[in-house]
Each structure stands twice: as structure tokens, then as C-alpha cells.
Design a protein around this motif. Structure first.
Motif, PDB file in Angstrom:
ATOM      1  N   ASN A 166      69.529   9.911 -25.772  1.00 56.81           N
ATOM      2  CA  ASN A 166      69.606  10.754 -24.579  1.00 56.81           C
ATOM      3  C   ASN A 166      69.139   9.952 -23.376  1.00 56.81           C
ATOM      4  O   ASN A 166      68.235   9.117 -23.495  1.00 56.81           O
ATOM      5  CB  ASN A 166      68.708  11.985 -24.732  1.00 56.81           C
ATOM      6  CG  ASN A 166      69.203  12.937 -25.789  1.00 56.81           C
ATOM      7  OD1 ASN A 166      69.999  13.820 -25.528  1.00 56.81           O
ATOM      8  ND2 ASN A 166      68.718  12.758 -27.024  1.00 56.81           N
ATOM      9  N   SER A 167      69.701  10.231 -22.221  1.00 57.25           N
ATOM     10  CA  SER A 167      69.296   9.514 -21.009  1.00 57.25           C
ATOM     11  C   SER A 167      68.844  10.493 -19.935  1.00 57.25           C
ATOM     12  O   SER A 167      69.526  11.481 -19.648  1.00 57.25           O
ATOM     13  CB  SER A 167      70.449   8.656 -20.481  1.00 57.25           C
ATOM     14  OG  SER A 167      71.554   9.462 -20.120  1.00 57.25           O
ATOM     15  N   PHE A 168      67.681  10.221 -19.383  1.00 60.83           N
ATOM     16  CA  PHE A 168      67.155  10.970 -18.246  1.00 60.83           C
ATOM     17  C   PHE A 168      67.315  10.160 -16.968  1.00 60.83           C
ATOM     18  O   PHE A 168      67.102   8.938 -16.959  1.00 60.83           O
ATOM     19  CB  PHE A 168      65.658  11.245 -18.413  1.00 60.83           C
ATOM     20  CG  PHE A 168      65.311  12.507 -19.152  1.00 60.83           C
ATOM     21  CD1 PHE A 168      65.803  13.733 -18.747  1.00 60.83           C
ATOM     22  CD2 PHE A 168      64.457  12.462 -20.245  1.00 60.83           C
ATOM     23  CE1 PHE A 168      65.471  14.899 -19.424  1.00 60.83           C
ATOM     24  CE2 PHE A 168      64.108  13.611 -20.930  1.00 60.83           C
ATOM     25  CZ  PHE A 168      64.621  14.836 -20.519  1.00 60.83           C
ATOM     26  N   ARG A 169      67.668  10.830 -15.915  1.00 61.58           N
ATOM     27  CA  ARG A 169      67.511  10.311 -14.555  1.00 61.58           C
ATOM     28  C   ARG A 169      66.624  11.322 -13.845  1.00 61.58           C
ATOM     29  O   ARG A 169      66.965  12.506 -13.758  1.00 61.58           O
ATOM     30  CB  ARG A 169      68.866  10.190 -13.857  1.00 61.58           C
ATOM     31  CG  ARG A 169      68.769   9.802 -12.385  1.00 61.58           C
ATOM     32  CD  ARG A 169      70.135   9.876 -11.724  1.00 61.58           C
ATOM     33  NE  ARG A 169      70.044   9.808 -10.275  1.00 61.58           N
ATOM     34  CZ  ARG A 169      70.933  10.345  -9.447  1.00 61.58           C
ATOM     35  NH1 ARG A 169      71.989  10.995  -9.932  1.00 61.58           N
ATOM     36  NH2 ARG A 169      70.782  10.241  -8.150  1.00 61.58           N
ATOM     37  N   ILE A 170      65.485  10.868 -13.383  1.00 61.18           N
ATOM     38  CA  ILE A 170      64.498  11.755 -12.775  1.00 61.18           C
ATOM     39  C   ILE A 170      64.210  11.271 -11.362  1.00 61.18           C
ATOM     40  O   ILE A 170      63.924  10.094 -11.150  1.00 61.18           O
ATOM     41  CB  ILE A 170      63.190  11.775 -13.603  1.00 61.18           C
ATOM     42  CG1 ILE A 170      63.470  12.276 -15.025  1.00 61.18           C
ATOM     43  CG2 ILE A 170      62.137  12.657 -12.922  1.00 61.18           C
ATOM     44  CD1 ILE A 170      62.301  12.102 -15.974  1.00 61.18           C
ATOM     45  N   ARG A 171      64.282  12.183 -10.415  1.00 61.71           N
ATOM     46  CA  ARG A 171      63.952  11.851  -9.028  1.00 61.71           C
ATOM     47  C   ARG A 171      62.753  12.697  -8.609  1.00 61.71           C
ATOM     48  O   ARG A 171      62.741  13.917  -8.804  1.00 61.71           O
ATOM     49  CB  ARG A 171      65.128  12.156  -8.102  1.00 61.71           C
ATOM     50  CG  ARG A 171      64.848  11.828  -6.634  1.00 61.71           C
ATOM     51  CD  ARG A 171      65.907  12.461  -5.742  1.00 61.71           C
ATOM     52  NE  ARG A 171      67.204  11.826  -5.913  1.00 61.71           N
ATOM     53  CZ  ARG A 171      68.351  12.435  -5.616  1.00 61.71           C
ATOM     54  NH1 ARG A 171      68.361  13.675  -5.190  1.00 61.71           N
ATOM     55  NH2 ARG A 171      69.499  11.792  -5.774  1.00 61.71           N
TER      56      ARG A 171
END
Length: 243
Positions: A166-171
Motif C-alpha cells: 500500500n502507498s500513502f501520500r500524506i500532506r
């Protein structure tokens, strides 16, 4: 011939996770060892002071390599021990990270030392006796926010099946948080509440922490890009217009 082919296969496998940071990002895990990280469970020292706190912090740093290891470019935890905590602190940023875990998983990513972007086993059945615990809604929500407020639960279920990455992109800008899980928006600019004391303002800077919670979890490709003041203002202005 077979030996050369085997060696080539092993070399390729060892390099498979050695991704380069995207443009503008820096790696915060080198894929080789635990440099830049230490062990800390903030909840266990919250009420300690003085020498007792110092001793507990020292013990967690010493225990850290016992429960965490590096394997094929992956940061691996056996489900126990102190949380993996960056030596560096971060303010406004964009954070990329991939993970793979096991059934009955329960983990999370702390931003600025504050819990947490939640990771669940989405196949868990909802328990009416625990109405605010909603693993069946999927990962990516801000679990320590007040139940039923924006961001507390993810907007959509975006988790992949077990065995897949799974891949997260968090801002993170100020206290506001955006989370994309596998390229799907699951939190849209919701404020992350400071936990456990929600009356205290969200910290301006702090470490990234990877939680341990009873089941093996693997992490790879950890990249951070700092967001400057002008970009932060632009993003917030655009987000407010959308609302």
C-alpha cells in the motif's frame, strides 16, 4: 550458467526496493540500516519526569534494534517494541511511504509526534460494542480525532489485499492533513487534533513515528518534501475555495 542466473536474480531482488526519491523529495530511510531513527513510545513516558523519564528513553533507544531490522531495503517491525521515530523533526511537508502488513493489523503513522494516520485490517467485522472503532471502513483516517468529525474515518476504502504493498501520500500543513491511500483521497484537509490533550495547539514541528501494534509490518520508500510558506498559503487558499 545456473549459478550466474541465480546470482543475477538475487542481485535484482536486492535492488527491487531501492527506489530513488521523486524530484524535490529526500529519503529519510536509507534502506541499509537504522541510521536517522530511534525507538520511542511517547505514551509510555508521558507521565514520567526527571531520572525516570531519562532512563525509560534510554532503554527504548537500546531496545529499538531488537524489534526493528532492515531486510531487502525494507524497514521491518515484528509487531512489538518502541515506535520507529525520526531523529529529524518536520513541519509543513509532503510524505510518501509504502507499507505491507498482516491480518488483524493495527498500526499507524504519527505526524509531528502526534497520533495518527490509522492502518487497519479492513476485513475485521464491525463490533457494535466498540462503535467508534471502525476498521471495516479502511485505513488512512485520523483515528485520534473526535469520532464523527471530518477526517476521523476515511472517505473511501482504498486498502489493497494482504500481500500487496500500500502507498500513502500524506500532506501536512499547519494542523491540516490530506491523505491519499493508493492514489485515492481518504482525508481532505481535515485538522489533526492534538492527542491526548486536544486543548493544546497542534505542534509546529515534530518527528515522524511508525507505530508497533502486535503484528509484523514492513515499510519502504520513505520520502519527505518540505513545503515552504508560499506554497503552504497557496494550497490552503485553494482548499478553502473548494469548500
Amino acid at each position: 550458467m545456473k549459478r550466474r542466473l541465480l546470482l543475477a536474480t538475487l542481485c535484482a531482488a536486492s535492488l527491487i526496493h531501492a527506489a530513488e526519491p521523486p524530484e524535490g523529495f529526500q529519503a529519510i530511510f536509507n534502506g541499509k540500516d537504522l541510521t536517522g531513527w530511534h525507538g520511542l513510545n511517547p505514551h509510555s513516558v508521558m507521565k514520567l519526569e526527571g531520572e525516570k523519564k531519562d532512563a525509560a528513553l534510554k532503554k527504548m533507544r537500546e531496545e529499538f534494534p531488537t524489534n526493528w531490522r532492515v531486510e531487502n531495503g525494507e524497514l521491518v517491525n515484528d509487531g512489538h517494541g518502541p515506535y520507529a521515530t525520526t531523529d529529524a523533526e518536520f513541519g509543513d511537508m509532503e510524505f510518501l511511504i509504502e507499507y505491507k502488513t498482516v491480518p488483524k493489523a493495527d498500526s499507524g503513522i504519527y505526524l509531528r509526534g502526534v497520533p495518527q494516520v490509522q492502518i487497519w485490517d479492513k476485513s475485521q467485522v464491525f463490533d457494535p460494542a466498540k462503535p467508534t472503532r471502525r476498521p471495516h471502513l479502511g485505513s488512512g483516517g485520523l483515528f485520534n480525532n473526535t469520532p464523527d468529525t471530518p477526517g476521523r474515518d476515511p472517505l473511501v476504502i482504498a486498502d489493497k489485499d494482504f500481500g500487496e504493498w500500500n502507498s500513502f501520500r500524506i500532506r501536512q500543513i499547519g494542523a491540516r492533513t490530506w491523505v491519499w491511500l493508493n492514489d485515492k483521497l481518504v482525508v481532505d484537509g481535515a485538522p489533526m487534533e492534538n492527542y491526548p490533550d486536544k486543548a493544546i495547539p497542534y505542534p509546529a514541528k515534530g518527528p515522524i513515528m511508525l507505530q508497533t501494534h502486535g503484528g509484523e509490518i514492513r515499510w519502504r520508500n520513505l520520502f519527505v518534501r518540505e513545503i515552504g510558506a508560499d506554497e503552504a498559503k497557496k494550497i490552503l487558499a485553494e482548499a478553502d475555495v473548494k469548500k
